[in-house]
Design an enzyme around this catalytic site. Structure first.
Site, PDB file in Angstrom:
ATOM      1  CD1 TRP A   1      -1.364  -0.269  -3.951  1.00 53.12           C
ATOM      2  CD2 TRP A   1      -1.725   0.991  -5.771  1.00 53.12           C
ATOM      3  NE1 TRP A   1      -2.018  -1.029  -4.892  1.00 53.12           N
ATOM      4  CE2 TRP A   1      -2.252  -0.291  -6.008  1.00 53.12           C
ATOM      5  CE3 TRP A   1      -1.836   1.961  -6.774  1.00 53.12           C
ATOM      6  CZ2 TRP A   1      -2.875  -0.626  -7.210  1.00 53.12           C
ATOM      7  CZ3 TRP A   1      -2.453   1.623  -7.967  1.00 53.12           C
ATOM      8  CH2 TRP A   1      -2.967   0.340  -8.175  1.00 53.12           C
TER       9      TRP A   1
ATOM     10  CD  GLU B   1      -2.768  -1.192  -0.024  1.00 53.30           C
ATOM     11  OE1 GLU B   1      -3.299  -0.169  -0.481  1.00 53.30           O
ATOM     12  OE2 GLU B   1      -2.873  -2.303  -0.579  1.00 53.30           O
TER      13      GLU B   1
ATOM     14  CD1 TRP C   1     -13.004  11.492 -14.152  1.00 56.10           C
ATOM     15  CD2 TRP C   1     -11.553  12.423 -12.739  1.00 56.10           C
ATOM     16  NE1 TRP C   1     -11.998  12.065 -14.902  1.00 56.10           N
ATOM     17  CE2 TRP C   1     -11.083  12.631 -14.056  1.00 56.10           C
ATOM     18  CE3 TRP C   1     -10.792  12.926 -11.686  1.00 56.10           C
ATOM     19  CZ2 TRP C   1      -9.912  13.331 -14.357  1.00 56.10           C
ATOM     20  CZ3 TRP C   1      -9.626  13.615 -11.969  1.00 56.10           C
ATOM     21  CH2 TRP C   1      -9.194  13.810 -13.290  1.00 56.10           C
TER      22      TRP C   1
ATOM     23  CD1 TRP D   1     -11.088  10.973  -5.800  1.00 55.90           C
ATOM     24  CD2 TRP D   1     -12.970  10.489  -6.914  1.00 55.90           C
ATOM     25  NE1 TRP D   1     -12.137  11.073  -4.920  1.00 55.90           N
ATOM     26  CE2 TRP D   1     -13.305  10.793  -5.580  1.00 55.90           C
ATOM     27  CE3 TRP D   1     -13.985  10.147  -7.794  1.00 55.90           C
ATOM     28  CZ2 TRP D   1     -14.619  10.755  -5.117  1.00 55.90           C
ATOM     29  CZ3 TRP D   1     -15.302  10.114  -7.338  1.00 55.90           C
ATOM     30  CH2 TRP D   1     -15.605  10.414  -6.014  1.00 55.90           C
TER      31      TRP D   1
ATOM     32  CD1 TRP E   1     -17.090  13.677 -17.685  1.00 57.57           C
ATOM     33  CD2 TRP E   1     -17.800  11.862 -16.603  1.00 57.57           C
ATOM     34  NE1 TRP E   1     -16.019  12.805 -17.573  1.00 57.57           N
ATOM     35  CE2 TRP E   1     -16.426  11.678 -16.909  1.00 57.57           C
ATOM     36  CE3 TRP E   1     -18.458  10.845 -15.913  1.00 57.57           C
ATOM     37  CZ2 TRP E   1     -15.711  10.536 -16.574  1.00 57.57           C
ATOM     38  CZ3 TRP E   1     -17.743   9.697 -15.569  1.00 57.57           C
ATOM     39  CH2 TRP E   1     -16.391   9.560 -15.898  1.00 57.57           C
TER      40      TRP E   1
HETATM   41  C1  LIG Z   1     -11.234   7.635  -4.439  1.00 60.41           C
HETATM   42  C2  LIG Z   1     -10.023   7.544  -3.543  1.00 60.41           C
HETATM   43  C3  LIG Z   1      -9.483   8.687  -2.983  1.00 60.41           C
HETATM   44  C4  LIG Z   1      -8.354   8.613  -2.145  1.00 60.41           C
HETATM   45  N1  LIG Z   1      -7.832   9.774  -1.617  1.00 60.41           N
HETATM   46  C5  LIG Z   1      -6.718   9.709  -0.832  1.00 60.41           C
HETATM   47  C6  LIG Z   1      -6.145  10.893  -0.291  1.00 60.41           C
HETATM   48  O1  LIG Z   1      -6.578  12.019  -0.556  1.00 60.41           O
HETATM   49  N2  LIG Z   1      -5.073  10.750   0.549  1.00 60.41           N
HETATM   50  C7  LIG Z   1      -4.529   9.532   0.841  1.00 60.41           C
HETATM   51  O2  LIG Z   1      -3.553   9.453   1.593  1.00 60.41           O
HETATM   52  N3  LIG Z   1      -5.036   8.408   0.308  1.00 60.41           N
HETATM   53  C8  LIG Z   1      -6.112   8.442  -0.506  1.00 60.41           C
HETATM   54  N4  LIG Z   1      -6.647   7.290  -1.010  1.00 60.41           N
HETATM   55  C9  LIG Z   1      -5.955   6.010  -0.755  1.00 60.41           C
HETATM   56  C10 LIG Z   1      -6.426   5.236   0.485  1.00 60.41           C
HETATM   57  O3  LIG Z   1      -7.810   5.113   0.483  1.00 60.41           O
HETATM   58  C11 LIG Z   1      -5.984   5.882   1.799  1.00 60.41           C
HETATM   59  O4  LIG Z   1      -4.598   6.139   1.759  1.00 60.41           O
HETATM   60  C12 LIG Z   1      -6.238   4.943   2.985  1.00 60.41           C
HETATM   61  O5  LIG Z   1      -7.599   4.619   3.059  1.00 60.41           O
HETATM   62  C13 LIG Z   1      -5.797   5.627   4.265  1.00 60.41           C
HETATM   63  O6  LIG Z   1      -6.074   4.842   5.377  1.00 60.41           O
HETATM   64  P1  LIG Z   1      -4.925   4.151   6.222  1.00 60.41           P
HETATM   65  O7  LIG Z   1      -3.889   5.152   6.558  1.00 60.41           O
HETATM   66  O8  LIG Z   1      -5.566   3.409   7.320  1.00 60.41           O
HETATM   67  O9  LIG Z   1      -4.308   3.151   5.137  1.00 60.41           O
HETATM   68  P2  LIG Z   1      -3.521   1.770   5.284  1.00 60.41           P
HETATM   69  O10 LIG Z   1      -4.368   0.723   4.677  1.00 60.41           O
HETATM   70  O11 LIG Z   1      -3.010   1.546   6.638  1.00 60.41           O
HETATM   71  O12 LIG Z   1      -2.294   1.995   4.267  1.00 60.41           O
HETATM   72  C14 LIG Z   1      -1.054   2.552   4.689  1.00 60.41           C
HETATM   73  C15 LIG Z   1      -0.716   3.779   3.878  1.00 60.41           C
HETATM   74  O13 LIG Z   1      -0.510   3.434   2.520  1.00 60.41           O
HETATM   75  C16 LIG Z   1      -0.970   4.491   1.683  1.00 60.41           C
HETATM   76  N5  LIG Z   1      -2.041   3.973   0.829  1.00 60.41           N
HETATM   77  C17 LIG Z   1      -2.904   2.986   1.123  1.00 60.41           C
HETATM   78  N6  LIG Z   1      -3.705   2.744   0.072  1.00 60.41           N
HETATM   79  C18 LIG Z   1      -3.350   3.602  -0.890  1.00 60.41           C
HETATM   80  C19 LIG Z   1      -3.808   3.842  -2.217  1.00 60.41           C
HETATM   81  N7  LIG Z   1      -4.784   3.133  -2.774  1.00 60.41           N
HETATM   82  N8  LIG Z   1      -3.233   4.831  -2.908  1.00 60.41           N
HETATM   83  C20 LIG Z   1      -2.234   5.554  -2.389  1.00 60.41           C
HETATM   84  N9  LIG Z   1      -1.749   5.368  -1.153  1.00 60.41           N
HETATM   85  C21 LIG Z   1      -2.302   4.390  -0.415  1.00 60.41           C
HETATM   86  C22 LIG Z   1      -1.503   5.585   2.587  1.00 60.41           C
HETATM   87  O14 LIG Z   1      -0.495   6.541   2.777  1.00 60.41           O
HETATM   88  C23 LIG Z   1      -1.804   4.830   3.867  1.00 60.41           C
HETATM   89  O15 LIG Z   1      -1.739   5.637   5.015  1.00 60.41           O
HETATM   90  C24 LIG Z   1      -7.768   7.351  -1.869  1.00 60.41           C
HETATM   91  C25 LIG Z   1      -8.334   6.194  -2.425  1.00 60.41           C
HETATM   92  C26 LIG Z   1      -9.442   6.282  -3.256  1.00 60.41           C
HETATM   93  C27 LIG Z   1     -10.030   5.030  -3.845  1.00 60.41           C
END
Ligand SMILES: Cc1cc2nc3c(=O)[nH]c(=O)nc-3n(C[C@H](O)[C@H](O)[C@H](O)COP(=O)(O)OP(=O)(O)OC[C@H]3O[C@@H](n4cnc5c(N)ncnc54)[C@H](O)[C@@H]3O)c2cc1C
Length: 477
Positions: free
Chosen positions: A284, A281, A366, A389, A313
């Site tokens: 990512w 993650e 989006w 998004w 859209w």
């Molecule tokens: C539509 C959409 C919008 C999002 N907007 C944001 C946003 O503005 N800021 C943001 O930090 N994340 C965003 N994310 C990614 C992700 O949803 C969040 O990082 C995550 O839910 C944060 O929760 P956590 O810290 O418990 O994540 P955990 O599951 O604990 O993951 C650890 C870290 O990995 C990174 N991470 C995890 N998943 C993703 C991912 N898919 N993409 C990029 N980084 C990721 C984050 O920094 C996160 O804190 C978005 C995802 C989607 C689908």
């Protein structure tokens, strides 16, 4: 010759490469500056809750720096342009020998920094830039043809291979600076002009470095081992919730990865499944940063896949308003939106479901959803938000194929089988049996005062498929 550190999205003293470099020896005094560019934050679409937290984090940084005897000037300046002018005046007036800062990858920020670096070069002031948001800097993870990857999995493989299963340790906070080394003229100016911003306590998010470290340690102690199985279940709160700390730079990705690597018997992959998955993650996050540097058009609100600019859209303000308020009549979408409004955070599975609902079921652009998330998320982060998004809308790099449209009801049944998460945010559904909560019958909805679905899943899905199909046919034709 005094050295300056400019803090931006890196509001911490531990593992801060720019600060560590400035304090590499005791040959020159170090002072710091940070701006509170409220107008710029608003222009970039940040909401009031996040702006308040940014201010709180800046005040916490001032305390941490003060314990190191490094004065922080919290400078006025509403916009990037003001900030640049102010910095140039400081650098000239106090004859700083160097300025140090960590790189931000968004387009406006990079243009601003480039201007400063050129200005410094012309005046023989050293401008040192450091990568702190990515373990491998953008442009350093490339295909055999020296191109940026468009798909995550090979990017991840290449990233892991370049890291050779090793993780560099974070750097410590710098040693305490001797008192009285900073020239009096600078101290006086710093004291007279610093304006710590007023802010209020947030009842959920503690905007300081120590809280981030505590949360990281707690997560790695326990939840990370179950991460693979539990990360998609919004009811369990089984993810780290560190995104807020990473977004403000209260924690660095290297601190997170290094701690996870240590816990994983010094491996970035091939260790515990839960830890490997969590590390993915973080990769990512890095992937999306590399993307916005390779495709700067992403920072101008353009779709990664240009042909999807022609998706017709729908321009429905009233439908958009119902989605924003969590009144779509799809409980999982509505509970998700209410979590966002309540906590300033939304579970990742729910971000995907609600984003896909807006862009597919409602066929709304989006960019409107991206802006709404940006305004309400405390972890708002341009690269990750844009990437998420565009993934959900099937317009992005490695996006979901347009014909894969989540059915909100089956997603809800799968990831919140008892409807426990649903009732946390939609308490009126509590009186229904668990299996009815995902899609209550019309009379059950009336009984609970819960709205009827604003669109019918099958018809909405067909409408989206048609719109995307026509767009891709036009491209092929
Ligand atoms: C539509 C959409 C919008 C999002 N907007 C944001 C946003 O503005 N800021 C943001 O930090 N994340 C965003 N994310 C990614 C992700 O949803 C969040 O990082 C995550 O839910 C944060 O929760 P956590 O810290 O418990 O994540 P955990 O599951 O604990 O993951 C650890 C870290 O990995 C990174 N991470 C995890 N998943 C993703 C991912 N898919 N993409 C990029 N980084 C990721 C984050 O920094 C996160 O804190 C978005 C995802 C989607 C689908």
């Amino acid at each position: 010759m005094t050295r300056l550190v400019w803090f931006r999205n890196d509001l911490r003293v531990h593992d801060n490469p720019a600060l560590a470099f400035a304090r590499r020896d005791n040959e020159a005094p170090v002072v710091a500056v940070v701006f509170v560019p409220e107008q710029q934050w608003r222009q970039h679409g940040l909401g009031e809750r996040r702006i308040n937290l940014n201010k709180a984090a800046i005040c916490a940084l001032q305390d941490s720096l003060s314990a190191l005897n490094i004065p922080l000037l919290i400078a006025p300046g509403e916009s990037f342009r003001d900030n640049l002018g102010y910095l140039q005046e400081l650098l000239t007036q106090f004859e700083f020998s160097e300025i140090n800062f960590n790189i931000e990858y968004e387009l406006n920020e990079r243009q601003r920094d480039r201007q400063l670096v050129i200005w410094c070069r012309d005046r023989h002031i050293t401008a040192n830039r450091f990568h702190d948001q990515c373990l491998l800097p953008p442009g350093e993870v490339l295909t055999g043809d020296a191109q940026m990857y468009k798909v995550f999995t090979p990017f991840r493989k290449a990233w892991l291979s370049q890291m050779s299963n090793l993780c560099p340790p974070p750097c410590a906070a710098p040693a305490v600076q001797k008192k009285a080394v900073v020239p009096q003229a600078i101290l006086d100016f710093w004291q007279q002009h610093s304006q710590p911003p007023a802010h209020t306590e947030d009842d959920l998010w503690a905007a300081d470095e120590d809280s981030g470290h505590e949360q990281l340690a707690e997560f790695l102690d326990r939840d990370v081992l179950y991460y693979q199985e539990q990360r998609d279940l919004p009811d369990l709160d089984a993810t780290s919730r560190l995104s807020f700390y990473l977004a403000l730079g209260l924690l660095s990705p290297r601190q997170c990865l290094y701690s996870a690597w240590q816990k994983n018997q010094c491996m970035l992959s091939g260790g515990e499944t839960g830890i490997d998955t969590w590390i993915s993650e973080l990769i990512w996050r890095e992937f999306y940063r590399h993307l916005i540097v390779a495709w700067p058009e992403l920072c101008k609100h353009r779709a990664f896949r240009p042909e999807t600019e022609d998706v017709p859209w729908r321009d429905s303000d009233s439908d958009f308003a119902r989605w924003c308020a969590g009144e779509t009549g799809y409980p999982i979408v509505d509970a998700a939106m209410k979590q966002l409004l309540d906590q300033g955070w939304m579970h990742n599975r729910l971000r995907m479901i609600s984003a896909m609902f807006l862009t597919k079921h409602l066929l709304i652009d989006w960019r409107r959803g991206e802006a709404f998330f940006n305004q309400h998320l405390v972890d708002a982060d341009f690269a990750a938000n844009n990437g998420g998004w565009q993934w959900s809308a099937s317009t992005g790099a490695d996006g979901a194929p347009y014909f894969r449209i989540f059915n909100p009801t089956t997603q809800s049944e799968k990831f919140d089988p008892q409807g426990n998460f649903l009732v946390r945010y939609l308490p009126s559904l509590m009186k229904l049996p668990a299996k009815s909560r995902h899609n209550p019958a019309p009379e059950q909805r009336n009984g609970c005062g819960y709205p009827q679905p604003m669109v019918e899943h099958k018809a909405a899905r067909e409408r989206a498929l048609d719109a995307f199909r026509q767009t891709s046919e036009r491209k092929a034709g």
